[in-house]
Design an enzyme around this catalytic site. Structure first.
Site, short mmCIF file in Angstrom:
data_model
loop_
_atom_site.label_atom_id
_atom_site.label_comp_id
_atom_site.label_asym_id
_atom_site.label_seq_id
_atom_site.Cartn_x
_atom_site.Cartn_y
_atom_site.Cartn_z
N ARG A 72 -46.73 5.90 107.61
CA ARG A 72 -46.65 7.06 108.49
C ARG A 72 -46.89 8.33 107.68
NH1 ARG A 72 -42.08 8.07 109.55
NH2 ARG A 72 -40.96 6.37 108.53
N TYR A 200 -53.12 2.95 110.98
CA TYR A 200 -51.92 2.30 110.44
C TYR A 200 -50.73 2.31 111.40
CZ TYR A 200 -47.88 0.88 108.05
OH TYR A 200 -46.74 0.20 107.77
N GLY A 202 -47.21 2.69 112.47
CA GLY A 202 -46.43 3.71 113.16
C GLY A 202 -47.24 4.93 113.60
N LYS A 209 -42.93 4.34 117.38
CA LYS A 209 -42.22 5.56 117.00
C LYS A 209 -42.61 6.74 117.91
CE LYS A 209 -39.80 3.45 114.16
NZ LYS A 209 -39.92 3.09 112.81
N HIS A 229 -33.13 5.14 116.49
CA HIS A 229 -33.77 4.30 115.46
C HIS A 229 -32.73 3.29 114.97
CE1 HIS A 229 -36.27 4.28 111.44
NE2 HIS A 229 -36.58 3.28 112.23
N SER A 251 -36.06 4.26 107.56
CA SER A 251 -37.14 3.29 107.37
C SER A 251 -37.00 2.58 106.03
CB SER A 251 -38.48 4.01 107.42
OG SER A 251 -38.60 4.68 108.65
N CYS A 253 -34.72 0.58 105.01
CA CYS A 253 -33.35 0.58 104.48
C CYS A 253 -32.52 -0.57 105.03
CB CYS A 253 -32.67 1.91 104.73
SG CYS A 253 -33.36 3.24 103.74
N ASN A 257 -33.45 -6.71 108.15
CA ASN A 257 -32.61 -7.67 107.42
C ASN A 257 -31.25 -7.86 108.07
OD1 ASN A 257 -33.58 -8.78 104.58
ND2 ASN A 257 -34.64 -6.86 105.02
N ASP A 280 -35.32 -2.38 115.33
CA ASP A 280 -35.82 -1.05 114.97
C ASP A 280 -35.42 0.06 115.95
OD1 ASP A 280 -37.38 0.36 112.93
OD2 ASP A 280 -38.88 0.71 114.47
N SER A 373 -46.50 -2.97 103.09
CA SER A 373 -47.23 -3.98 103.87
C SER A 373 -46.28 -4.59 104.90
CB SER A 373 -47.81 -5.05 102.95
OG SER A 373 -46.80 -5.61 102.15
N ARG A 374 -46.85 -5.06 106.01
CA ARG A 374 -46.00 -5.44 107.14
C ARG A 374 -46.50 -6.69 107.82
NH1 ARG A 374 -41.73 -1.53 108.84
NH2 ARG A 374 -41.90 0.07 107.26
P1 GTP Z 1 -38.39 -0.14 108.92
O1 GTP Z 1 -39.11 -1.26 109.56
O2 GTP Z 1 -39.27 0.68 108.02
O3 GTP Z 1 -37.67 0.73 109.89
O4 GTP Z 1 -37.35 -0.77 107.85
P2 GTP Z 1 -35.96 -1.57 108.00
O5 GTP Z 1 -34.84 -0.60 108.12
O6 GTP Z 1 -36.07 -2.61 109.04
O7 GTP Z 1 -35.82 -2.24 106.55
P3 GTP Z 1 -35.90 -3.78 106.09
O8 GTP Z 1 -34.81 -4.63 106.70
O9 GTP Z 1 -37.29 -4.25 106.27
O10 GTP Z 1 -35.55 -3.66 104.53
C1 GTP Z 1 -36.34 -2.89 103.68
C2 GTP Z 1 -36.03 -3.21 102.25
O11 GTP Z 1 -34.64 -3.11 101.98
C3 GTP Z 1 -36.45 -4.62 101.85
O12 GTP Z 1 -37.17 -4.56 100.64
C4 GTP Z 1 -35.15 -5.35 101.65
O13 GTP Z 1 -35.26 -6.33 100.67
C5 GTP Z 1 -34.16 -4.26 101.28
N1 GTP Z 1 -32.80 -4.60 101.75
C6 GTP Z 1 -32.45 -4.90 103.03
N2 GTP Z 1 -31.11 -5.19 103.10
C7 GTP Z 1 -30.63 -5.04 101.85
C8 GTP Z 1 -29.32 -5.18 101.29
O14 GTP Z 1 -28.33 -5.51 101.95
N3 GTP Z 1 -29.19 -4.92 99.94
C9 GTP Z 1 -30.27 -4.56 99.18
N4 GTP Z 1 -30.06 -4.33 97.89
N5 GTP Z 1 -31.52 -4.42 99.67
C10 GTP Z 1 -31.69 -4.66 100.99
C1 SPV Z 2 -40.56 2.82 110.08
O1 SPV Z 2 -41.23 3.43 109.22
O2 SPV Z 2 -39.41 3.17 110.41
C2 SPV Z 2 -41.13 1.62 110.72
C3 SPV Z 2 -42.53 1.31 110.48
O3 SPV Z 2 -40.44 0.94 111.47
S1 SPV Z 2 -43.60 2.29 111.42
O4 SPV Z 2 -43.88 1.58 112.69
O5 SPV Z 2 -44.84 2.43 110.65
O6 SPV Z 2 -43.00 3.55 111.71
MN MN Z 3 -38.30 1.78 111.62
#
Ligand code: GTP
Ligand code: SPV
Ligand code: MN
Length: 593
Positions: A72, A200, A202, A209, A229, A251, A253, A257, A280, A373-374
């Site tokens: 983004r 790309y 988002g 978004k 979010h 994002s 964070c 997971n 999300d 990458s996604r």
């Molecule tokens: P967006 O799709 O961008 O909104 O991201 P998201 O908030 O869904 O994040 P996602 O769950 O994809 O995690 C992003 C990164 O954080 C990954 O590289 C994970 O490995 C790392 N991560 C997630 N949960 C944890 C955790 O509990 N501890 C640690 N150390 N890293 C974590």
């Molecule tokens: C974020 O950046 O919070 C995402 C990926 O979930 S995107 O759809 O590119 O915004």
């Molecule tokens: Mn997001």
């Protein structure tokens, strides 16, 4: 191709747009399997996508975006409200007239020699009282195929829309993918989005978004609901009762997971399960019983690939095994599959990196997959998808959880004293920046409610909206509000908390607090757990009692610094900042004096 609707408002807008962008051909997306198959064929024939090993990864494809177009672009994202004040100090603003003129100049004749795809889509289950409809016009098959995964598309959506004018207009033009002319513009008062010069995620999957957060947050402000979010998950206890939590993390964070976590062994044995409703975005409204209910407006996951593996997120990985589009990952030429950093310890030697260059994972000293990458995967693929995923009424929310990446300061978890204090905690969230947006990495910035890049109106009004929602809730029924931080580090930069599945131990404490089953220590910043109440059974080797105590401490010196940062941040909103939040800051300052 003849249009799939007689809705005059839709046909009129499309005519205007066609007149502007001048497509060679017009194709309506009906949502049928046959049509999707045709698009896949075509995208492969032009090299826009690669068909992966159909035995190992049925219906899976790989796509590479332009090298200059991998995340983004917040500095090129605009809220084009009538006045700058309506966009507020945290958004880029452009006057609507000026923005339309500039964007139309960029988009003019942009579809010449190209096909216009008309995507009718619903955010939320078709026909749910929460749901909203959009139409995205795009010249990208990649966008079409992604939208077919991420949203509900096609004829049933147009049927649900009927003759109504209540839909969001979205124009996407790839143009020349020119960074200097890339703009992602929102016109909340016109229900309109225009995105040019990007291909790309988002920036171009306009339902995500752009609509479900920026436009929808404004709609929610006007109509008395919330677009956040946030992930939505259900925790089932051994008695079979399910409690739902919404969590807002910035994002990359940890939302995907957490939303799909597998309970640690001890919990699994006792009968705990976690169900994913969304990873999300959450749309939230008050139900007839006076509680808040949430739906996930999306129909798929657009998840971060790097770091996703069998252990860290088994369910996300399982979701990618069929019908998935991978973007900017490594192409493993040994077996025509995909790879990314953190998938396993066995990188391919014969591969192409995310840019399409030859890459040997054993010898190369640069990463193969782009850090942002996604994978785009259908929600139904997820082994732990909630039985309530399609529930048009949503799920009742017991707790809101805020969190971010803070190497220091923020304890593992704490609870707000009440709703207002909870809004304060959300409003002062801060997190280290990630690869999800272009710009510096690892810099701490304020990201209120993880909505800084996604709030479609003045954030001071957004805070006011949050406070007002709480005023209308019976305190007994209002979700309790918490803050978590999985990312505390020691002085060598190692994470102190094991994270991932073990985060359920913290959610367990949160649910216990919601049910009034466990005490807590009242501190300067809110209620913090007693160390004995965080269950460490089975991970005594991963984290000591002392470390746990350390990450539950409130360091007044650091919080004094933090209060200064909050004050500076709040100053940006001037007189518009709700009085309640000023009072909460005063209470914090008094407490840590
Ligand atoms: P967006 O799709 O961008 O909104 O991201 P998201 O908030 O869904 O994040 P996602 O769950 O994809 O995690 C992003 C990164 O954080 C990954 O590289 C994970 O490995 C790392 N991560 C997630 N949960 C944890 C955790 O509990 N501890 C640690 N150390 N890293 C974590
Ligand atoms: C974020 O950046 O919070 C995402 C990926 O979930 S995107 O759809 O590119 O915004
Ligand atoms: Mn997001």
């Amino acid at each position: 191709m003849s249009s799939l609707t007689t809705n005059k408002t839709v046909l009129k807008w499309l005519d205007e747009m066609f007149e502007l962008v001048k497509p060679d051909k017009i194709v309506w997306i009906d949502g049928s399997k046959e049509q999707i198959e045709e698009f896949r064929e075509e995208a492969c024939s032009t090299g826009e996508m690669f068909r992966l090993n159909q035995e190992l990864l049925p219906d899976c494809y790989l796509h590479r975006t332009a090298v200059n177009d991998v995340a983004r672009v917040e500095h090129r994202t605009f809220i084009c409200a009538p006045t700058k004040e309506q966009a507020g100090p945290s958004n880029n603003w452009m006057a609507p007239d000026e923005a339309y003129r500039m964007l139309y100049d960029i988009a003019r004749d942009g579809y010449k020699g190209r096909t216009a795809y008309v995507i009718p889509y619903s955010m939320g289950p078709v026909g749910s009282p929460f749901s909203k409809i959009g139409i995205e016009l795009t010249d990208s098959i990649y966008v079409v195929l992604n939208m077919c995964i991420m949203t509900r598309v096609g004829t049933p959506v147009l049927r649900a829309l009927g003759d109504k004018d209540d839909w969001v207009r979205g124009l996407h033009c790839k143009c020349q993918i020119d960074e200097e002319k890339r703009y992602i513009c929102h016109f909340p008062q016109d229900n309109t989005i225009i995105s040019v010069n990007s291909g790309y995620g988002g920036n171009v999957l306009l339902g995500k978004k752009c609509f479900a957060l920026r436009i929808a947050s404004y709609q929610g402000y006007m109509e008395g609901w919330q677009a956040e979010h946030m992930l939505i998950l259900g925790i089932e206890n051994p008695k079979g009762e399910v409690k739902y939590i919404c969590a807002a993390f910035p994002s990359a964070c940890g939302k995907t997971n957490l939303a799909m976590l597998i309970p640690p062994e001890g919990y699994r044995e006792k009968g705990y399960r976690v169900w994913c409703v969304g990873d999300d975005i959450a749309w939230i409204r008050k139900g007839e019983d006076g509680r808040l209910y949430a739906i996930n407006p999306e129909n798929g996951f657009f998840g971060v690939a790097p770091g996703t593996n069998e252990k860290s997120n088994y369910n996300a990985l399982a979701s990618t095994k069929e019908g998935t589009i991978f973007t900017n990952v490594v192409h493993n030429l040994e077996n025509n599959t995909v790879w990314w950093e953190g998938l396993d310890k066995n990188p391919p030697e014969n591969a192409l990196d995310w840019k399409g260059n030859p890459w040997n994972g054993k010898t190369s000293d640069v990463v193969g997959a782009n850090p942002n990458s996604r994978f785009t995967s259908p929600a139904v693929n997820c082994p732990c998808i909630s039985s309530q995923f399609e529930n048009p009424q949503g799920v009742p929310i017991s707790a809101f959880v805020f969190g971010g990446r803070r190497a220091k300061l923020a304890p593992l978890v704490y609870q707000s004293r009440d709703w207002k204090h909870g809004v304060f905690i959300g409003s002062v969230m801060a997190s280290e920046t990630t690869a999800a947006a272009t710009g510096a990495l690892g810099v701490v910035r304020r990201d209120p409610m993880a909505m800084l890049p996604f709030c479609g109106y003045n954030m001071a009004d957004y805070f006011r909206h949050w406070i007002d929602i709480g005023k209308e809730l019976d305190p007994m029924k209002a979700p309790k509000v918490f803050n978590v931080n999985w990312f505390r580090k020691d002085d060598e930069g190692h994470f102190l908390w094991p994270g991932f599945g073990d985060n359920l131990r913290v959610l367990d404490w949160i649910i216990s607090r919601c049910e009034g089953r466990v005490g807590a220590r009242e501190t300067e910043i809110g209620y913090v757990p007693y160390a004995k109440d965080i269950n460490l059974e089975g991970i005594e080797d991963k984290i000591s009692k002392e470390t746990l105590e350390e990450i539950l401490l409130v360091d007044k010196t650091l919080w004094r610094e933090e209060a200064k940062g909050i004050q500076e941040f709040y100053a940006k909103f001037g007189e518009k900042l709700p009085e309640e939040l000023k009072q909460e800051l005063d209470i914090l300052k008094e407490n840590i004096k």
